[in-house]
Design a protein around this motif. Structure first.
Motif, PDB file in Angstrom:
ATOM      1  N   LEU A 124      61.365 -69.701   0.351  1.00 41.79           N
ATOM      2  CA  LEU A 124      59.978 -69.713   1.496  1.00 41.79           C
ATOM      3  C   LEU A 124      59.181 -69.880   2.738  1.00 41.79           C
ATOM      4  CD1 LEU A 124      58.568 -65.836   0.363  1.00 41.79           C
ATOM      5  CD2 LEU A 124      61.059 -66.392   1.528  1.00 41.79           C
ATOM      6  N   ALA A 125      58.688 -71.307   1.735  1.00 40.31           N
ATOM      7  CA  ALA A 125      58.430 -72.382   2.842  1.00 40.31           C
ATOM      8  C   ALA A 125      59.179 -73.002   3.524  1.00 40.31           C
ATOM      9  CB  ALA A 125      57.046 -73.809   1.456  1.00 40.31           C
ATOM     10  N   GLY A 126      60.343 -73.091   2.859  1.00 39.47           N
ATOM     11  CA  GLY A 126      61.647 -73.619   3.962  1.00 39.47           C
ATOM     12  C   GLY A 126      61.724 -73.385   4.843  1.00 39.47           C
ATOM     13  N   PHE A 127      61.495 -71.835   5.291  1.00 40.66           N
ATOM     14  CA  PHE A 127      61.107 -71.420   6.664  1.00 40.66           C
ATOM     15  C   PHE A 127      60.768 -70.800   7.440  1.00 40.66           C
ATOM     16  CE2 PHE A 127      63.129 -67.744   4.004  1.00 40.66           C
ATOM     17  CZ  PHE A 127      62.000 -66.924   4.477  1.00 40.66           C
ATOM     18  N   ILE A 128      59.514 -70.609   6.855  1.00 44.17           N
ATOM     19  CA  ILE A 128      58.656 -69.981   7.517  1.00 44.17           C
ATOM     20  C   ILE A 128      57.370 -71.108   7.755  1.00 44.17           C
ATOM     21  CG2 ILE A 128      56.296 -68.294   6.826  1.00 44.17           C
ATOM     22  CD1 ILE A 128      57.750 -66.539   5.099  1.00 44.17           C
ATOM     23  N   PRO A 129      57.178 -71.578   9.147  1.00 47.42           N
ATOM     24  CA  PRO A 129      56.387 -72.497   9.439  1.00 47.42           C
ATOM     25  C   PRO A 129      54.948 -71.995   9.112  1.00 47.42           C
ATOM     26  CG  PRO A 129      57.445 -72.034  11.634  1.00 47.42           C
ATOM     27  CD  PRO A 129      57.646 -70.111  10.007  1.00 47.42           C
ATOM     28  N   GLY A 130      53.765 -71.253   8.896  1.00 46.19           N
ATOM     29  CA  GLY A 130      52.923 -71.598   8.266  1.00 46.19           C
ATOM     30  C   GLY A 130      52.759 -71.319   6.847  1.00 46.19           C
ATOM     31  N   LEU A 131      53.773 -71.776   6.096  1.00 46.95           N
ATOM     32  CA  LEU A 131      53.680 -71.561   5.123  1.00 46.95           C
ATOM     33  C   LEU A 131      54.047 -72.835   4.276  1.00 46.95           C
ATOM     34  CD1 LEU A 131      53.204 -69.537   2.201  1.00 46.95           C
ATOM     35  CD2 LEU A 131      55.701 -69.194   2.352  1.00 46.95           C
ATOM     36  N   SER A 132      52.378 -73.313   3.598  1.00 48.10           N
ATOM     37  CA  SER A 132      52.855 -75.182   3.151  1.00 48.10           C
ATOM     38  C   SER A 132      53.362 -75.199   1.494  1.00 48.10           C
ATOM     39  CB  SER A 132      51.529 -75.876   3.536  1.00 48.10           C
ATOM     40  OG  SER A 132      50.453 -74.876   2.708  1.00 48.10           O
ATOM     41  N   GLU A 133      52.827 -73.897   0.933  1.00 45.64           N
ATOM     42  CA  GLU A 133      53.320 -73.881   0.026  1.00 45.64           C
ATOM     43  C   GLU A 133      53.555 -72.534  -1.097  1.00 45.64           C
ATOM     44  OE1 GLU A 133      51.544 -75.192  -5.126  1.00 45.64           O
ATOM     45  OE2 GLU A 133      49.940 -75.525  -2.949  1.00 45.64           O
ATOM     46  N   CYS A 134      54.724 -72.361  -1.447  1.00 43.56           N
ATOM     47  CA  CYS A 134      54.525 -70.832  -2.359  1.00 43.56           C
ATOM     48  C   CYS A 134      55.477 -71.574  -3.878  1.00 43.56           C
ATOM     49  CB  CYS A 134      55.917 -70.208  -1.457  1.00 43.56           C
ATOM     50  SG  CYS A 134      56.247 -68.692  -2.086  1.00 43.56           S
ATOM     51  N   ARG A 135      55.337 -71.243  -4.749  1.00 43.39           N
ATOM     52  CA  ARG A 135      55.089 -71.375  -6.268  1.00 43.39           C
ATOM     53  C   ARG A 135      54.922 -69.849  -6.717  1.00 43.39           C
ATOM     54  NH1 ARG A 135      51.177 -73.643  -9.424  1.00 43.39           N
ATOM     55  NH2 ARG A 135      50.100 -73.666  -7.507  1.00 43.39           N
ATOM     56  N   LEU A 136      56.143 -70.135  -7.276  1.00 47.90           N
ATOM     57  CA  LEU A 136      56.776 -69.013  -8.274  1.00 47.90           C
ATOM     58  C   LEU A 136      56.056 -68.904  -9.581  1.00 47.90           C
ATOM     59  CD1 LEU A 136      58.261 -66.005  -8.681  1.00 47.90           C
ATOM     60  CD2 LEU A 136      60.718 -67.440  -9.216  1.00 47.90           C
ATOM     61  N   LEU A 137      55.041 -68.676 -10.413  1.00 48.43           N
ATOM     62  CA  LEU A 137      54.119 -68.282 -10.969  1.00 48.43           C
ATOM     63  C   LEU A 137      54.561 -67.471 -12.809  1.00 48.43           C
ATOM     64  CD1 LEU A 137      50.650 -67.891  -9.861  1.00 48.43           C
ATOM     65  CD2 LEU A 137      51.935 -70.533 -10.595  1.00 48.43           C
ATOM     66  N   ASP A 138      55.583 -66.493 -12.155  1.00 51.95           N
ATOM     67  CA  ASP A 138      56.308 -65.631 -13.767  1.00 51.95           C
ATOM     68  C   ASP A 138      57.308 -64.972 -13.228  1.00 51.95           C
ATOM     69  OD1 ASP A 138      56.359 -64.435 -15.754  1.00 51.95           O
ATOM     70  OD2 ASP A 138      54.722 -63.469 -15.292  1.00 51.95           O
ATOM     71  N   GLN A 139      58.118 -64.522 -13.725  1.00 49.91           N
ATOM     72  CA  GLN A 139      58.855 -63.570 -13.042  1.00 49.91           C
ATOM     73  C   GLN A 139      60.386 -63.077 -14.140  1.00 49.91           C
ATOM     74  OE1 GLN A 139      62.477 -65.197 -11.067  1.00 49.91           O
ATOM     75  NE2 GLN A 139      62.286 -63.471  -9.092  1.00 49.91           N
ATOM     76  N   ALA A 140      59.776 -61.240 -13.652  1.00 53.44           N
ATOM     77  CA  ALA A 140      60.676 -60.221 -14.898  1.00 53.44           C
ATOM     78  C   ALA A 140      60.926 -59.787 -14.074  1.00 53.44           C
ATOM     79  CB  ALA A 140      59.549 -59.468 -15.804  1.00 53.44           C
TER      80      ALA A 140
END
Length: 284
Positions: A124-140
């Motif tokens: 997401l952070a790669g194409f959304i201008p205002g998002l400087s960081e997006c980390r996946l902490l957990d996934q199920a």
């Protein structure tokens, strides 16, 4: 719409998709953004997820919310941008300093492409201008926990920031009347710069997903969020910037989904041409 990004394994959209980081550049702003924000580092970010606590599809506020300020006038704003098939509504809820925002954008790409883009959380952070960081902490299975940081430059070198940890819940595909399909992601901020930040993303086919000759779009991407800042800043001062972020997020997701779909269509066409040439060569 702002988004706190995250990552997901759903393909089709690299978007390193916004968990709907959802955000694409938009040309028109929907709310007044002329308010000046003091030295506040409050960055607006939004994520997608499935609503743990249900948010009504009605534009009316929840009946159980008490009126904290009965003297304040009813607050309702609505804006449209026909270039993107975009519309947004902002409603002041009875509870002080809380807003309900609904937004929608039309997308010329199938449901699968939009969904893939929306669930490519780490991209997401790669194409959304205002998002400087997006980390996946957990996934199920059908669940993702994201940490997102949004940031936007303001005048005089100030930054408008917001960060938070968001739980996202991916719903199953729903079959609607007339053969159309819909799929949703409910989300809820469990820790961050908002006292309340929850809502859902919805991807729904238009007319069963089959595009007619006079139809411009195949899919509608919708976003609804109920929010209340945790800091002292009155939400009315942030309203314009929040709406601008939401619009940017939605348009960004739209553009990324359409880009991905164009690439896929090109691959299919090239593959078909190659097969035709191969078969023609054998016959000759």
């Amino acid at each position: 719409m702002a988004v706190l990004s995250s990552s997901s394994s759903h393909g089709l959209l690299r978007l390193h998709h916004p968990p709907l980081r959802l955000l694409a550049a938009v040309t028109t702003a929907t709310s007044s953004s002329s308010y000046s924000i003091p030295h506040v580092r409050l960055r607006l970010a939004i994520t997608t997820s499935r609503l743990p606590s249900p948010i009504s599809s009605s534009s009316d506020p929840p009946p159980d919310v008490a009126h904290d300020d009965e003297h304040e006038e009813a607050h309702h704003k609505e804006e449209r941008d026909e270039r993107y098939g975009f519309e947004i509504q902002v409603r002041k809820l009875p509870k002080r300093n809380r807003r309900l925002v609904r937004a929608r954008v039309s997308v010329d790409a199938p449901l699968e492409a939009v969904w893939a883009t929306l669930t490519d959380y780490e991209g997401l952070a790669g194409f959304i201008p205002g998002l400087s960081e997006c980390r996946l902490l957990d996934q199920a299975d059908s669940f993702a926990r994201l940490y997102q940081v949004g940031e936007q430059d303001l005048a005089l070198g100030f930054k408008f920031n917001a960060k938070g940890t968001i739980d996202c819940y991916e719903g199953e595909m729903q079959l609607l009347p007339a053969g159309a399909r819909r799929r949703e992601i409910a989300f809820n901020m469990i820790d961050g710069d908002f006292k309340v930040f929850e809502g859902k993303w919805s991807v729904q086919e238009v007319d069963g997903g089959e595009k007619s000759a006079d139809q411009e779009f195949q899919t509608a991407l919708s976003y609804v969020v109920e929010l209340e800042p945790k800091l002292w800043v009155p939400v009315r001062l942030l309203e314009g910037r929040i709406c601008n972020e939401i619009k940017t997020n939605l348009v960004s997701i739209r553009e990324e989904a359409q880009r991905i779909q164009r690439l896929q269509d090109k691959v299919i066409v090239n593959k078909g041409v190659a097969q035709f040439l191969f078969q023609h060569a054998r016959v000759n």
